[in-house]
Design a protein around this motif. Sequence first.
Motif, PDB file in Angstrom:
ATOM      1  N   GLY A  35       0.805  -1.215   0.000  1.00 34.58           N
ATOM      2  CA  GLY A  35       0.000   0.000   0.000  1.00 34.58           C
ATOM      3  C   GLY A  35       0.835   1.262   0.000  1.00 34.58           C
ATOM      4  N   TRP A  36       0.219   2.324  -0.486  1.00 40.54           N
ATOM      5  CA  TRP A  36       0.800   3.663  -0.396  1.00 40.54           C
ATOM      6  C   TRP A  36      -0.094   4.502   0.507  1.00 40.54           C
ATOM      7  N   PHE A  37       0.550   5.193   1.401  1.00 35.64           N
ATOM      8  CA  PHE A  37      -0.126   6.118   2.305  1.00 35.64           C
ATOM      9  C   PHE A  37       0.557   7.474   2.197  1.00 35.64           C
ATOM     10  N   ARG A  38      -0.121   8.502   2.653  1.00 30.47           N
ATOM     11  CA  ARG A  38       0.518   9.818   2.693  1.00 30.47           C
ATOM     12  C   ARG A  38       0.060  10.570   3.928  1.00 30.47           C
ATOM     13  N   GLN A  39       0.934  11.466   4.370  1.00 32.10           N
ATOM     14  CA  GLN A  39       0.603  12.299   5.518  1.00 32.10           C
ATOM     15  C   GLN A  39       1.020  13.730   5.222  1.00 32.10           C
ATOM     16  N   ALA A  40       0.026  14.579   5.150  1.00 30.37           N
ATOM     17  CA  ALA A  40       0.262  15.998   4.925  1.00 30.37           C
ATOM     18  C   ALA A  40       0.516  16.696   6.258  1.00 30.37           C
ATOM     19  N   PRO A  41       1.191  17.824   6.242  1.00 31.56           N
ATOM     20  CA  PRO A  41       1.456  18.543   7.500  1.00 31.56           C
ATOM     21  C   PRO A  41       0.181  18.835   8.273  1.00 31.56           C
ATOM     22  N   GLY A  42       0.171  18.451   9.527  1.00 28.43           N
ATOM     23  CA  GLY A  42      -0.968  18.727  10.379  1.00 28.43           C
ATOM     24  C   GLY A  42      -2.162  17.826  10.170  1.00 28.43           C
ATOM     25  N   LYS A  43      -2.003  16.798   9.344  1.00 27.30           N
ATOM     26  CA  LYS A  43      -3.122  15.900   9.064  1.00 27.30           C
ATOM     27  C   LYS A  43      -2.747  14.464   9.408  1.00 27.30           C
ATOM     28  N   GLU A  44      -3.767  13.656   9.533  1.00 27.76           N
ATOM     29  CA  GLU A  44      -3.538  12.233   9.794  1.00 27.76           C
ATOM     30  C   GLU A  44      -3.083  11.532   8.511  1.00 27.76           C
ATOM     31  N   ARG A  45      -2.371  10.436   8.705  1.00 28.13           N
ATOM     32  CA  ARG A  45      -1.948   9.657   7.552  1.00 28.13           C
ATOM     33  C   ARG A  45      -3.172   9.001   6.912  1.00 28.13           C
ATOM     34  N   GLU A  46      -3.209   8.994   5.594  1.00 21.33           N
ATOM     35  CA  GLU A  46      -4.331   8.401   4.871  1.00 21.33           C
ATOM     36  C   GLU A  46      -3.830   7.400   3.839  1.00 21.33           C
ATOM     37  N   GLY A  47      -4.597   6.364   3.659  1.00 20.34           N
ATOM     38  CA  GLY A  47      -4.287   5.384   2.632  1.00 20.34           C
ATOM     39  C   GLY A  47      -4.797   5.873   1.291  1.00 20.34           C
ATOM     40  N   ILE A  48      -4.000   5.675   0.240  1.00 17.26           N
ATOM     41  CA  ILE A  48      -4.397   6.186  -1.057  1.00 17.26           C
ATOM     42  C   ILE A  48      -4.448   5.119  -2.138  1.00 17.26           C
ATOM     43  N   ALA A  49      -3.658   4.072  -2.028  1.00 14.96           N
ATOM     44  CA  ALA A  49      -3.675   3.033  -3.058  1.00 14.96           C
ATOM     45  C   ALA A  49      -3.084   1.751  -2.496  1.00 14.96           C
ATOM     46  N   SER A  50      -3.563   0.638  -3.027  1.00 15.56           N
ATOM     47  CA  SER A  50      -2.989  -0.648  -2.629  1.00 15.56           C
ATOM     48  C   SER A  50      -3.066  -1.611  -3.796  1.00 15.56           C
ATOM     49  N   ILE A  51      -2.203  -2.601  -3.765  1.00 16.46           N
ATOM     50  CA  ILE A  51      -2.148  -3.596  -4.822  1.00 16.46           C
ATOM     51  C   ILE A  51      -1.763  -4.937  -4.223  1.00 16.46           C
ATOM     52  N   TYR A  52      -2.386  -5.992  -4.744  1.00 19.86           N
ATOM     53  CA  TYR A  52      -2.004  -7.332  -4.337  1.00 19.86           C
ATOM     54  C   TYR A  52      -0.981  -7.800  -5.372  1.00 19.86           C
ATOM     55  N   THR A  53       0.249  -7.936  -4.956  1.00 25.56           N
ATOM     56  CA  THR A  53       1.304  -8.236  -5.909  1.00 25.56           C
ATOM     57  C   THR A  53       1.122  -9.610  -6.539  1.00 25.56           C
ATOM     58  N   GLY A  54       1.684  -9.759  -7.722  1.00 17.80           N
ATOM     59  CA  GLY A  54       1.510 -11.007  -8.452  1.00 17.80           C
ATOM     60  C   GLY A  54       0.291 -10.966  -9.348  1.00 17.80           C
ATOM     61  N   GLY A  55      -0.154  -9.759  -9.668  1.00 21.74           N
ATOM     62  CA  GLY A  55      -1.246  -9.635 -10.628  1.00 21.74           C
ATOM     63  C   GLY A  55      -2.627  -9.502 -10.025  1.00 21.74           C
ATOM     64  N   GLY A  56      -2.697  -9.097  -8.771  1.00 23.36           N
ATOM     65  CA  GLY A  56      -3.993  -9.008  -8.116  1.00 23.36           C
ATOM     66  C   GLY A  56      -4.655  -7.654  -8.237  1.00 23.36           C
ATOM     67  N   MET A  57      -5.665  -7.469  -7.445  1.00 24.65           N
ATOM     68  CA  MET A  57      -6.508  -6.282  -7.518  1.00 24.65           C
ATOM     69  C   MET A  57      -5.757  -5.043  -7.039  1.00 24.65           C
ATOM     70  N   THR A  58      -6.256  -3.890  -7.530  1.00 28.04           N
ATOM     71  CA  THR A  58      -5.786  -2.599  -7.053  1.00 28.04           C
ATOM     72  C   THR A  58      -6.954  -1.841  -6.446  1.00 28.04           C
ATOM     73  N   TYR A  59      -6.649  -0.981  -5.495  1.00 29.80           N
ATOM     74  CA  TYR A  59      -7.655  -0.186  -4.819  1.00 29.80           C
ATOM     75  C   TYR A  59      -7.137   1.244  -4.701  1.00 29.80           C
TER      76      TYR A  59
END
Length: 133
Positions: A35-59
């Motif tokens: 997964g990829w997450f990001r955290q902007a200054p003064g904000k909580e970390r949020e999830g933005i994208a994920s992938i199941y490796t080996g050819g699986g789904m993305t979100y």
Amino acid sequence: QVKLVESGGGSVQAGGSLRLSCAASGYTTVSNCMGWFRQAPGKEREGIASIYTGGGMTYYADSVKDRFTISEDSLKNTVYLQINNLKPEDTAMYYCAAELPPPGLLKGATCSGGFNEREFNYWGQGTQVTVSS
């Protein structure tokens, strides 16, 4: 030792593009959720994208799905995040995370799509993205 190393961040102008990389090492799992997450200054970390490796789904989080693309190169054990049409509100530290099963298992659980941080047991140090208007 599991290691996740992000790279590719930088300072760009609005409208530009970046490709972030997450190089993974230290485990033999064939398929797992990344997964990829990001955290902007003064904000909580949020999830933005994920992938199941080996050819699986993305979100994707709804806020980024039109501009962000997550992909993988299984031969390089690397996951990428392509970010197009960057906006100042994309300024944040971007983190890569892995949800790995116990040692010895070749496949981990599929991504839930909910970006629950507690599902991810390994994290990188982050790469900074700064977007100027």
